[in-house]
Design an enzyme around this catalytic site. Structure first.
Site, PDB file in Angstrom:
ATOM      1  N   ASP A 144      -0.740  -7.464   1.383  1.00 57.07           N
ATOM      2  CA  ASP A 144      -0.112  -6.138   1.465  1.00 57.07           C
ATOM      3  C   ASP A 144       1.402  -6.319   1.616  1.00 57.07           C
ATOM      4  O   ASP A 144       1.963  -6.164   2.707  1.00 57.07           O
ATOM      5  CB  ASP A 144      -0.713  -5.374   2.664  1.00 57.07           C
ATOM      6  CG  ASP A 144      -0.293  -3.920   2.667  1.00 57.07           C
ATOM      7  OD1 ASP A 144       0.330  -3.472   1.680  1.00 57.07           O
ATOM      8  OD2 ASP A 144      -0.590  -3.235   3.669  1.00 57.07           O
ATOM      9  N   GLY A 166       2.959   5.978   8.735  1.00 55.23           N
ATOM     10  CA  GLY A 166       4.385   6.219   8.510  1.00 55.23           C
ATOM     11  C   GLY A 166       5.241   5.034   8.954  1.00 55.23           C
ATOM     12  O   GLY A 166       6.411   4.941   8.613  1.00 55.23           O
ATOM     13  N   SER A 189       4.115   1.973   8.258  1.00 55.85           N
ATOM     14  CA  SER A 189       3.742   0.956   7.272  1.00 55.85           C
ATOM     15  C   SER A 189       4.957   0.465   6.501  1.00 55.85           C
ATOM     16  O   SER A 189       5.834   1.252   6.147  1.00 55.85           O
ATOM     17  CB  SER A 189       2.770   1.562   6.263  1.00 55.85           C
ATOM     18  OG  SER A 189       1.537   1.723   6.887  1.00 55.85           O
ATOM     19  N   GLY A 190       4.967  -0.841   6.235  1.00 50.82           N
ATOM     20  CA  GLY A 190       6.074  -1.432   5.470  1.00 50.82           C
ATOM     21  C   GLY A 190       7.239  -1.830   6.358  1.00 50.82           C
ATOM     22  O   GLY A 190       8.128  -2.567   5.949  1.00 50.82           O
ATOM     23  N   HIS A 224       0.814  -1.227   0.000  1.00 53.17           N
ATOM     24  CA  HIS A 224       0.000   0.000   0.000  1.00 53.17           C
ATOM     25  C   HIS A 224       0.846   1.275   0.000  1.00 53.17           C
ATOM     26  O   HIS A 224       0.323   2.358  -0.242  1.00 53.17           O
ATOM     27  CB  HIS A 224      -1.024  -0.027   1.151  1.00 53.17           C
ATOM     28  CG  HIS A 224      -0.494   0.351   2.489  1.00 53.17           C
ATOM     29  ND1 HIS A 224      -0.188  -0.560   3.467  1.00 53.17           N
ATOM     30  CD2 HIS A 224      -0.227   1.565   3.030  1.00 53.17           C
ATOM     31  CE1 HIS A 224       0.238   0.076   4.539  1.00 53.17           C
ATOM     32  NE2 HIS A 224       0.222   1.367   4.288  1.00 53.17           N
TER      33      HIS A 224
HETATM   34  C1  4AZ Z   1      -1.288   3.613   8.377  1.00 53.58           C
HETATM   35  O1  4AZ Z   1      -2.198   4.373   8.093  1.00 53.58           O
HETATM   36  C2  4AZ Z   1      -1.444   2.797   9.612  1.00 53.58           C
HETATM   37  N1  4AZ Z   1      -2.277   1.157  14.207  1.00 53.58           N
HETATM   38  C3  4AZ Z   1      -0.480   1.887   9.944  1.00 53.58           C
HETATM   39  C4  4AZ Z   1      -0.621   1.123  11.090  1.00 53.58           C
HETATM   40  C5  4AZ Z   1      -1.713   1.265  11.875  1.00 53.58           C
HETATM   41  C6  4AZ Z   1      -2.704   2.177  11.559  1.00 53.58           C
HETATM   42  C7  4AZ Z   1      -2.559   2.945  10.424  1.00 53.58           C
HETATM   43  C8  4AZ Z   1      -1.833   0.446  13.120  1.00 53.58           C
HETATM   44  O2  4AZ Z   1      -0.266   3.510   7.717  1.00 53.58           O
END
Ligand code: 4AZ
Length: 455
Positions: A309, A403, A405-406, A264
């Site tokens: 993902d 932020g 993520s990944g 994503h």
């Molecule tokens: C995001 O939006 C996101 N609490 C990543 C992780 C989590 C929530 C949102 C987990 O990238």
């Protein structure tokens, strides 16, 4: 002064003055030395002048201090100043049949055998006269040499500096010979060579292995959300994916050319030219930077359900591993991840759902939550699919966020090697009770990773 003057030197000494080195009290006293008892050498001038008591005091105190400091330093260097010594050695394992599973350091068989070898060597040193000097042994590699099984190891000892290299080596070799005679369940042949290696050699050897961290860290249960600041080298596989030079997502180093991350991260920005990967705990002053040659997104990534993902990035050129940059271990597809076990999530993500990202890497400790619990109506109500994994605290407060993520969710094994359990994927806001972070379950994609990278 006549001849009497030559024979008698007058020292004006204040009472108790040598001890106190204070000002001369009222009345100076006179002490007489009779030189008829002492022969004065020809070069010695006749001392008819009075010596300054301050100078005498200063000289005496200086000599005493100098002697005390010299003695203390000598005692310290001879008895207390300890130095770490590293040795490399290879053991031949006689009663273990080689099998394909021993070709990969992450298989259960490889890990169990390495742990047995390490515990046998450790026990031997702990029961020997080197119990206080022995620190640790680590099996770096199991390999076949002809038809022989060989375990390459690195050992660490602590000795005082007054020991010399050859005698230390003989003492270690002698202990190892005893182990080989006493071994019960594992039969090992004496190491043919025990080689002292430098700190740098040790670092070079260990950083080629996956999942190694320098030392241990202590984490407190506070604020990524609920995290604490990481030190350089704490999470050497963590990378920052930057779009137009701004941190956008986390990523994980899995070889010197490949990064694992979330699909994503590329839904809005898919142009490889604008992406860079940075290494090190600071996104503003990174240790290394690379461009991306290829972005490989899972064919079945479904943004609506967050299924699959996962993405791979091929770097434009290799990174050289060092203590601050090296790879995490990838689990086998069959590796079990027990609910309730501890994991750590790291990243530069925001510290509140609407907050901005940070420039210094944060770390947080969470617990693995079973998919059953995570799918409860009060939690994600069935949205957790088989390729996903939940981790957090039931009361909330500690979580990944935007932020992150990944980035990696990692766990430590019994030999202190770190494995990649999850990739930060999604969640309902951040740090809320019953709404833990949701991760891409790496074991479910182990074969996909191998297909595309050969790793
Ligand atoms: C995001 O939006 C996101 N609490 C990543 C992780 C989590 C929530 C949102 C987990 O990238």
């Amino acid at each position: 002064m006549g001849s009497d003057g030559e024979r008698q030197m007058k020292l004006r000494l204040p009472t108790a003055h040598l001890l106190l080195c204070g000002p001369v009290p009222n009345r100076p006293q006179t002490v007489a030395f009779d030189f008829s008892l002492v022969l004065r050498p020809a070069w010695m001038p006749s001392a008819s002048r009075s010596l300054n008591p301050y100078i005498v005091c200063f000289v005496v105190v200086s000599v005493v201090v100098l002697l005390a400091v010299t003695t203390a330093l000598l005692v310290y260097f001879l008895a207390f100043d300890q130095k770490y010594y590293f040795y490399r050695s290879s053991f031949q394992i006689l009663n273990v049949q080689h099998s394909d599973e021993l070709n990969s350091p992450v298989t259960q068989k490889y890990r169990t055998l390495s742990a047995r070898i390490e515990s046998m060597i450790t026990r031997t040193f702990k029961e020997s006269n080197l119990r206080k000097q022995f620190i640790k042994v680590h099996v770096v590699r199991l390999r076949l040499s002809g038809s022989d099984m060989i375990a390459d190891t690195v050992m660490k000892f602590k000795f005082t500096r007054n020991n010399n290299g050859p005698s230390l080596k003989r003492r270690i070799e002698s202990v190892l010979r005893q182990m080989l005679n006493n071994s019960e369940n594992l039969v090992m042949k004496p190491p043919t060579e025990l080689t002292e290696i430098t700190d740098q050699d040790t670092e070079d050897i260990l950083t080629q292995e996956c999942g190694i961290r320098q030392g241990l860290i202590t984490l407190s249960d506070e604020r990524i959300i609920g995290g604490t600041k990481a030190k350089e080298g704490d999470w050497p596989w963590q990378v920052s994916l930057q779009w137009s030079n701004h941190h956008y997502c986390g990523g994980v180093l899995i070889s010197n050319r490949w990064i694992l991350t979330a699909a994503h991260c590329f839904t809005r920005h898919s142009d490889t030219l604008l992406w860079t990967v940075t290494f090190g705990i600071s996104t503003t002053s990174p240790k290394e930077r690379r461009r991306i040659r290829t972005i490989l997104i899972h064919n079945n990534y479904k943004p609506e359900t967050h299924e699959n993902d996962i993405a791979l990035l091929h770097l434009d050129r290799e990174v050289t591993f060092n203590r601050n940059i090296h790879v995490v271990c990838l689990p086998e597809a069959s590796q079990n991840i027990p609910p309730g076990s501890t994991a750590y999530v790291t990243g530069w993500g925001s510290q509140s759902y609407t907050g901005s990202t940070v420039t210094h890497l944060e770390q947080a400790r969470v617990n693995i939550i079973s998919n059953n619990v995570c799918n409860a109506p009060s939690s994600y109500n069935g949205a957790i699919l088989p390729g996903m994994l939940c981790a957090g605290l039931s009361q909330g407060g500690v979580d990944a966020c935007q932020g992150d993520s990944g980035g990696p969710l990692v766990q430590e094994d019994a030999r202190h090697l770190w494995f990649l359990t999850g990739i930060v994927s999604w969640g309902y806001q951040c740090g809320l009770p019953d709404k833990p972070g949701v991760y891409t379950l790496v074991t479910a994609y182990r074969d996909w990773i191998h297909q595309h990278t050969g790793i």
